[in-house]
Scaffold this active site. Structure first.
Site, PDB file in Angstrom:
ATOM      1  N   GLY A 210      -4.468  -4.442  -3.776  1.00 35.44           N
ATOM      2  CA  GLY A 210      -5.463  -3.414  -4.076  1.00 35.44           C
ATOM      3  C   GLY A 210      -4.693  -2.173  -4.474  1.00 35.44           C
ATOM      4  O   GLY A 210      -4.047  -1.552  -3.641  1.00 35.44           O
ATOM      5  N   HIS A 211      -4.710  -1.860  -5.758  1.00 36.31           N
ATOM      6  CA  HIS A 211      -3.937  -0.728  -6.268  1.00 36.31           C
ATOM      7  C   HIS A 211      -4.896   0.367  -6.723  1.00 36.31           C
ATOM      8  O   HIS A 211      -5.741   0.137  -7.579  1.00 36.31           O
ATOM      9  CB  HIS A 211      -3.029  -1.187  -7.422  1.00 36.31           C
ATOM     10  CG  HIS A 211      -2.000  -2.198  -6.988  1.00 36.31           C
ATOM     11  ND1 HIS A 211      -1.101  -2.778  -7.834  1.00 36.31           N
ATOM     12  CD2 HIS A 211      -1.730  -2.702  -5.749  1.00 36.31           C
ATOM     13  CE1 HIS A 211      -0.330  -3.607  -7.152  1.00 36.31           C
ATOM     14  NE2 HIS A 211      -0.695  -3.586  -5.886  1.00 36.31           N
TER      15      HIS A 211
ATOM     16  N   GLN B 187       2.051  -6.134  -3.013  1.00 30.25           N
ATOM     17  CA  GLN B 187       2.538  -6.208  -1.629  1.00 30.25           C
ATOM     18  C   GLN B 187       3.853  -5.418  -1.484  1.00 30.25           C
ATOM     19  O   GLN B 187       4.031  -4.448  -2.192  1.00 30.25           O
ATOM     20  CB  GLN B 187       2.710  -7.673  -1.169  1.00 30.25           C
ATOM     21  CG  GLN B 187       1.383  -8.422  -1.010  1.00 30.25           C
ATOM     22  CD  GLN B 187       0.841  -9.007  -2.296  1.00 30.25           C
ATOM     23  OE1 GLN B 187       1.532  -9.675  -3.032  1.00 30.25           O
ATOM     24  NE2 GLN B 187      -0.429  -8.779  -2.584  1.00 30.25           N
TER      25      GLN B 187
ATOM     26  N   ASP C 206       0.808  -1.226   0.000  1.00 26.99           N
ATOM     27  CA  ASP C 206       0.000   0.000   0.000  1.00 26.99           C
ATOM     28  C   ASP C 206       0.838   1.272   0.000  1.00 26.99           C
ATOM     29  O   ASP C 206       0.431   2.296   0.550  1.00 26.99           O
ATOM     30  CB  ASP C 206      -0.966   0.016   1.210  1.00 26.99           C
ATOM     31  CG  ASP C 206      -1.863  -1.204   1.217  1.00 26.99           C
ATOM     32  OD1 ASP C 206      -2.228  -1.667   0.129  1.00 26.99           O
ATOM     33  OD2 ASP C 206      -2.196  -1.685   2.311  1.00 26.99           O
TER      34      ASP C 206
ATOM     35  N   LYS D 251       1.795   1.993  -5.141  1.00 28.11           N
ATOM     36  CA  LYS D 251       2.318   1.387  -6.380  1.00 28.11           C
ATOM     37  C   LYS D 251       1.394   1.661  -7.566  1.00 28.11           C
ATOM     38  O   LYS D 251       1.851   1.988  -8.662  1.00 28.11           O
ATOM     39  CB  LYS D 251       2.488  -0.131  -6.197  1.00 28.11           C
ATOM     40  CG  LYS D 251       3.513  -0.497  -5.141  1.00 28.11           C
ATOM     41  CD  LYS D 251       3.596  -1.996  -4.918  1.00 28.11           C
ATOM     42  CE  LYS D 251       2.361  -2.588  -4.274  1.00 28.11           C
ATOM     43  NZ  LYS D 251       2.137  -2.181  -2.886  1.00 28.11           N
TER      44      LYS D 251
HETATM   45  P1  GDP Z   1      -0.742   0.221  -3.540  1.00 25.50           P
HETATM   46  O1  GDP Z   1      -1.336  -1.039  -3.029  1.00 25.50           O
HETATM   47  O2  GDP Z   1       0.723   0.303  -3.287  1.00 25.50           O
HETATM   48  O3  GDP Z   1      -1.077   0.490  -4.982  1.00 25.50           O
HETATM   49  O4  GDP Z   1      -1.394   1.389  -2.678  1.00 25.50           O
HETATM   50  P2  GDP Z   1      -2.959   1.574  -2.322  1.00 25.50           P
HETATM   51  O5  GDP Z   1      -3.674   2.040  -3.516  1.00 25.50           O
HETATM   52  O6  GDP Z   1      -3.472   0.358  -1.641  1.00 25.50           O
HETATM   53  O7  GDP Z   1      -2.863   2.677  -1.201  1.00 25.50           O
HETATM   54  C1  GDP Z   1      -2.323   3.929  -1.434  1.00 25.50           C
HETATM   55  C2  GDP Z   1      -3.394   4.993  -1.177  1.00 25.50           C
HETATM   56  O8  GDP Z   1      -2.781   6.260  -1.105  1.00 25.50           O
HETATM   57  C3  GDP Z   1      -4.421   5.078  -2.289  1.00 25.50           C
HETATM   58  O9  GDP Z   1      -5.653   5.449  -1.744  1.00 25.50           O
HETATM   59  C4  GDP Z   1      -3.870   6.191  -3.169  1.00 25.50           C
HETATM   60  O10 GDP Z   1      -4.875   6.867  -3.916  1.00 25.50           O
HETATM   61  C5  GDP Z   1      -3.268   7.106  -2.146  1.00 25.50           C
HETATM   62  N1  GDP Z   1      -2.101   7.890  -2.569  1.00 25.50           N
HETATM   63  C6  GDP Z   1      -1.110   7.540  -3.447  1.00 25.50           C
HETATM   64  N2  GDP Z   1      -0.173   8.489  -3.505  1.00 25.50           N
HETATM   65  C7  GDP Z   1      -0.564   9.466  -2.649  1.00 25.50           C
HETATM   66  C8  GDP Z   1       0.006  10.709  -2.233  1.00 25.50           C
HETATM   67  O11 GDP Z   1       1.090  11.110  -2.665  1.00 25.50           O
HETATM   68  N3  GDP Z   1      -0.697  11.447  -1.320  1.00 25.50           N
HETATM   69  C9  GDP Z   1      -1.874  11.022  -0.801  1.00 25.50           C
HETATM   70  N4  GDP Z   1      -2.482  11.792   0.089  1.00 25.50           N
HETATM   71  N5  GDP Z   1      -2.444   9.861  -1.169  1.00 25.50           N
HETATM   72  C10 GDP Z   1      -1.790   9.091  -2.062  1.00 25.50           C
HETATM   73  P1  IMO Z   2      -0.893  -4.255  -2.184  1.00 25.10           P
HETATM   74  O1  IMO Z   2      -0.430  -4.845  -3.501  1.00 25.10           O
HETATM   75  C1  IMO Z   2      -0.889  -4.623   2.151  1.00 25.10           C
HETATM   76  C2  IMO Z   2      -1.009  -8.666   3.807  1.00 25.10           C
HETATM   77  C3  IMO Z   2      -2.250  -9.102   4.576  1.00 25.10           C
HETATM   78  C4  IMO Z   2      -1.611 -10.039   5.587  1.00 25.10           C
HETATM   79  C5  IMO Z   2      -0.521 -10.715   4.784  1.00 25.10           C
HETATM   80  C6  IMO Z   2      -0.892 -12.083   4.222  1.00 25.10           C
HETATM   81  O2  IMO Z   2      -2.176  -3.534  -2.251  1.00 25.10           O
HETATM   82  O3  IMO Z   2       0.215  -3.484  -1.546  1.00 25.10           O
HETATM   83  P2  IMO Z   2      -2.441 -12.834   2.178  1.00 25.10           P
HETATM   84  O4  IMO Z   2      -3.901 -12.642   1.940  1.00 25.10           O
HETATM   85  O5  IMO Z   2      -1.574 -12.274   1.120  1.00 25.10           O
HETATM   86  O6  IMO Z   2      -2.091 -14.251   2.517  1.00 25.10           O
HETATM   87  O7  IMO Z   2      -2.139 -12.001   3.534  1.00 25.10           O
HETATM   88  O8  IMO Z   2      -0.225  -9.848   3.716  1.00 25.10           O
HETATM   89  N1  IMO Z   2      -1.249  -8.170   2.434  1.00 25.10           N
HETATM   90  C7  IMO Z   2      -1.163  -6.888   2.076  1.00 25.10           C
HETATM   91  N2  IMO Z   2      -0.940  -5.787   2.829  1.00 25.10           N
HETATM   92  N3  IMO Z   2      -1.021  -4.515   0.824  1.00 25.10           N
HETATM   93  C8  IMO Z   2      -1.207  -5.608   0.052  1.00 25.10           C
HETATM   94  O9  IMO Z   2      -1.198  -5.566  -1.289  1.00 25.10           O
HETATM   95  C9  IMO Z   2      -1.336  -6.865   0.690  1.00 25.10           C
HETATM   96  N4  IMO Z   2      -1.548  -8.128   0.251  1.00 25.10           N
HETATM   97  C10 IMO Z   2      -1.475  -8.912   1.332  1.00 25.10           C
HETATM   98  O10 IMO Z   2      -2.888  -8.014   5.176  1.00 25.10           O
HETATM   99  O11 IMO Z   2      -0.989  -9.295   6.598  1.00 25.10           O
HETATM  100 MG    MG Z   3      -2.883  -1.683  -1.794  1.00 23.03          MG
END
Ligand code: GDP
Ligand code: IMO
Ligand code: MG
Length: 429
Positions: free
Chosen positions: A40-41, A224, A13, A16
């Site tokens: 979840g991207h 991840q 998170d 990415k």
């Molecule tokens: P990922 O799994 O690495 O793709 O990240 P996620 O999408 O799960 O979580 C990142 C969250 O931060 C999302 O809600 C993005 O829209 C948000 N986000 C990404 N870059 C920025 C930033 O520079 N500032 C803020 N405030 N939010 C951001």
């Molecule tokens: P993105 O790509 C954050 C975490 C789960 C748990 C552990 C194992 O959005 O960054 P699993 O279901 O993979 O066996 O769970 O890994 N986890 C993540 N945490 N971002 C993710 O993906 C994750 N995918 C799995 O919360 O701790």
């Molecule tokens: Mg994510």
């Protein structure tokens, strides 16, 4: 010609999705190489939000090829649902712009049941998985009893393979006192979606080889983060795949030399979803503040993310383990308004100073962070699109991070929006 791998350098998170989306304007092909719909991207384009789980983040751009590589575990029903959801937002998805590797492992309904059952069995010691069946599907893969995308082409073999797999799992389910699952039912359900899935079936290694030969740019999209890597992460509180950059090669079928630049996506503080050690976790008001300001709720499960200070020791370790050449520092804006900001530079373990996170889970739980305190800034950095717009204290914070993690900041993100991004060094050049 440079190909870039984007990976998370913390516990996932890091942002990415946003960075891959931004970079994909410069790429021709975007490839997922591990994980599954536990990811979840999030992408925000002109106020419209896209949450992608299995589909590579390049899918939203016209004219880009998206590849789901062999290293991904694919729940075929989740994939079809996601295709529909994203299509409903006006994105075109056809076998022309989406290729699914025939040798990718399938997640079947039994895997989610087992994921849940194993978490219940662990009780207080649960991992906090996403319960999507990721772990059990990877277990089946290495145990050589998995069903793969290509098996859908041969119904007879498919049926046999499911029976073999279910003999194993039903013994386990019986032992746990849970209802057994019928192999025949799973088989019939798969037959119903078989054609739809097979429409996307291709050879990841071949598609990528041809792209490479044609001088196209390939962007590898990790899921991840390094600390969730099954070898290098905070085991056993990890996911079941390798998340480090090297996996981009084996998870898609290219040689390691194909990857010219590794970009580590790094949040300006630290978050973690699920259980496990987290040395810089803040369970106080500041932690709550970061969570609220950063909207730190899981994209996949909606769970509240744990928040804490930036851990430079941990990111430095990721830099080394993945060969990160530069980082994209995200969510700097979330730190706006804090009087002071702390950075963890190393740990104290049983009275000794160490500059790395040990492998042992009990030691990881015992390390105490050692902090340096920096001055915060009151100015607004949200939406900044140039380095010159950043307050001096923010620049100092970024520079200190670079020094501690031994890698430069190549990109900086200041909001969820695609264009609120500052480029310092183009990873493709
Ligand atoms: P990922 O799994 O690495 O793709 O990240 P996620 O999408 O799960 O979580 C990142 C969250 O931060 C999302 O809600 C993005 O829209 C948000 N986000 C990404 N870059 C920025 C930033 O520079 N500032 C803020 N405030 N939010 C951001
Ligand atoms: P993105 O790509 C954050 C975490 C789960 C748990 C552990 C194992 O959005 O960054 P699993 O279901 O993979 O066996 O769970 O890994 N986890 C993540 N945490 N971002 C993710 O993906 C994750 N995918 C799995 O919360 O701790
Ligand atoms: Mg994510």
């Amino acid at each position: 010609m440079a190909n870039v791998a984007v990976i998370g350098s913390q516990w996932g998170d890091e942002g990415k999705g946003k960075i891959v989306d931004w970079l994909s304007s410069r790429a021709d092909v975007v490839v997922r190489f591990q994980g599954g719909h536990n990811a979840g991207h999030t992408l925000v384009i002109d106020g419209i939000e896209y949450k992608l789980h299995l589909l590579p983040s390049g899918i939203v751009r016209k004219g880009k090829l998206s590849v789901i590589g062999n290293g991904v575990v694919v729940d075929p029903w989740a994939l079809l649902r996601e295709i529909e959801t994203v299509r409903a937002k006006g994105v075109e998805i056809t076998p022309k712009n989406l290729v699914l590797a025939g040798n990718a492992t399938l997640i079947l309904p039994v895997h989610a049941v087992l994921d849940e059952a194993m978490e219940t069995l662990r009780g207080q010691k649960s991992i906090g998985t996403t319960k999507r069946g990721i772990g059990p599907a990877y277990e089946d893969k290495v145990a050589r009893r998995a069903v793969r995308v290509c098996d859908l082409e041969e119904p007879e073999y498919l049926k046999e393979q499911i029976s073999r797999m279910m003999e194993h799992h039903n013994a386990l389910l019986r032992g746990l006192g849970l209802a057994e699952m019928e192999a025949e039912k799973i088989y019939r359900a798969l037959l119903e979606i078989r054609e739809e899935i097979l429409a996307y079936r291709g050879r990841s290694w071949q598609v990528l080889d041809e792209a490479r030969k044609a001088g196209k740019r390939i962007l590898f999209e990790g899921a991840q983060g390094t600390m969730l890597d099954v070898d290098h992460g905070t085991y056993p509180f990890v996911t079941s795949s390798n998340t480090v950059a090297a996996q981009a090669a084996s998870g898609s079928g290219v040689g390691p030399g194909t990857i010219n630049y590794v970009l580590g996506i790094t949040k300006a503080y630290t978050t973690r979803v699920g259980e496990g050690p987290f040395p810089t976790e803040l369970t106080d008001e500041t932690g709550e503040h970061l969570g609220a300001r950063g909207h730190e709720f899981g994209t996949t499960t909606g769970r509240k993310r744990r928040c804490g200070w930036f851990d430079a020791a941990l990111v430095r370790q990721s830099v080394k383990m993945s060969g990160i050449r530069g980082i994209a520092l995200t969510k700097l804006d979330v730190l706006d308004g804090l009087k002071e900001i702390k950075i963890c530079t190393g740990y104290e373990l049983d009275g000794q100073m160490i500059d790395y996170l040990p492998s042992s889970t009990t030691r990881q739980a015992r390390v105490k962070p050692v902090y340096q305190t920096l001055e915060g800034w009151s100015e607004n950095t949200r939406g900044a699109r140039s380095w010159a717009q950043l307050p001096a204290a923010a620049v100092k914070y970024v520079r200190y991070i670079e020094e501690l993690i031994e890698a430069p900041v190549a990109m900086l993100s200041t909001s969820p929006e695609r264009d609120d991004t500052i480029l310092m060094r183009d990873p493709f050049l």
